[in-house]
Design an enzyme around this catalytic site. Structure first.
Site, mmCIF file in Angstrom:
data_model
loop_
_atom_site.group_PDB
_atom_site.id
_atom_site.type_symbol
_atom_site.label_atom_id
_atom_site.label_comp_id
_atom_site.label_asym_id
_atom_site.label_seq_id
_atom_site.Cartn_x
_atom_site.Cartn_y
_atom_site.Cartn_z
ATOM 1 C CB CYS A 113 16.078 5.388 107.114
ATOM 2 S SG CYS A 113 17.837 5.421 106.668
ATOM 3 C CG HIS A 220 17.017 4.250 111.804
ATOM 4 N ND1 HIS A 220 16.388 3.244 111.091
ATOM 5 C CD2 HIS A 220 17.996 4.719 111.003
ATOM 6 C CE1 HIS A 220 16.973 3.103 109.911
ATOM 7 N NE2 HIS A 220 17.954 3.988 109.833
ATOM 8 C CD GLU A 222 13.889 2.223 113.382
ATOM 9 O OE1 GLU A 222 14.988 1.756 113.036
ATOM 10 O OE2 GLU A 222 13.550 3.391 113.107
#
Length: 254
Positions: A113, A220, A222
């Site tokens: 990002c 994202h 993660e």
């Protein structure tokens, strides 16, 4: 048994009460541990910036995280900012010089990002300050009123480059990802290779041209990394690259 590789995560500078604090989102730290099987090392973002060599000589990888803040537009000749646009000059001062130094060393880099935007700017690219105001592009922002599970849920499909790293991880040419960004790539930095585009044509991922590991993604991965095979595959590939680098570093003369 070899020790886990060390992965540096530059921090964000935040004011809490009257004091500045340096912070990294727990979801990124957890993804390094659970997805990459590496040891996270939080790097302080100070002004003046800490010289890049002080960090990079001791690391086996670099994870550039997302953040609430946006890169100050003067770093990419983006014109004036606007009231309410959150900035973090300390993070800019530390990450932007860190990126080319890491790439020059062949240090594995995964950028997420804001991290993708940092890599693009550090290497000479530019950004759309407000993607949703660019004719032909969609609104890629999340609904801030929605629950986190909704915000980080699948938002749109990506077209993955044939024969690319991400297509290999996904096992196909398309995948759905989350979308939580207001800024995005305008001019891609010279030499970077497109890995994924969104349906409106916005570049959502790219990699470096060299033999090392440089991967930048706009979404994202993660988020709950162990629950999404594609996201987990990205962190596993990063962790494998960090282990290879650590092995090479241990064999190099001091």
């Amino acid at each position: 048994m070899a020790l886990p590789p060390l992965v540096g995560l530059p921090s964000d500078r935040k004011i809490i009460g009257p004091h500045p604090f340096l912070a990294v989102g727990e979801k990124y730290v957890r993804a390094v541990v659970e997805g990459a099987h590496a040891t996270p090392v939080l790097l302080p973002s100070l002004q003046p910036a800490v010289p890049a060599a002080d960090w990079l000589d001791r690391l086996d990888g670099l994870l550039l995280t997302g953040a609430v803040s946006n890169i100050e537009p003067h770093h990419y000749a983006g014109g004036p900012s606007w009231e309410g646009n959150p900035h973090d000059p300390a993070r800019d001062a530390n990450t932007l010089p860190l990126i080319p130094a890491a790439i020059a060393r062949g240090l594995p880099v995964l950028a997420i990002c804001r991290g993708l935007q940092e890599v693009n700017v550090a290497l000479g690219g530019s950004l759309h300050a407000k993607v949703h105001e660019v004719p032909g592009l969609s609104d890629h922002r999340e609904d801030v009123e929605a629950a986190l599970e909704v915000q980080y849920g699948p938002a749109h499909a990506l077209q993955l480059a044939a024969g690319g790293w991400l297509a290999g991880i996904a096992g196909g040419d398309s995948v759905r990802v989350n979308s939580l960004h207001g800024q995005g790539i305008d001019r891609l930095a010279e030499g970077m290779i497109v890995e994924a585009v969104s349906p409106d044509g916005l570049v959502e991922a790219f990699r470096g041209p060299g033999p090392g590991f440089l991967l930048a993604v706009q979404w994202h991965p993660e988020w709950r990394v162990r629950d999404n095979p594609f996201y987990l595959g990205i962190f596993r590939a990063f962790g494998d690259a960090c282990r290879r680098y650590a092995t090479q570093r241990s064999l190099s003369p001091p």
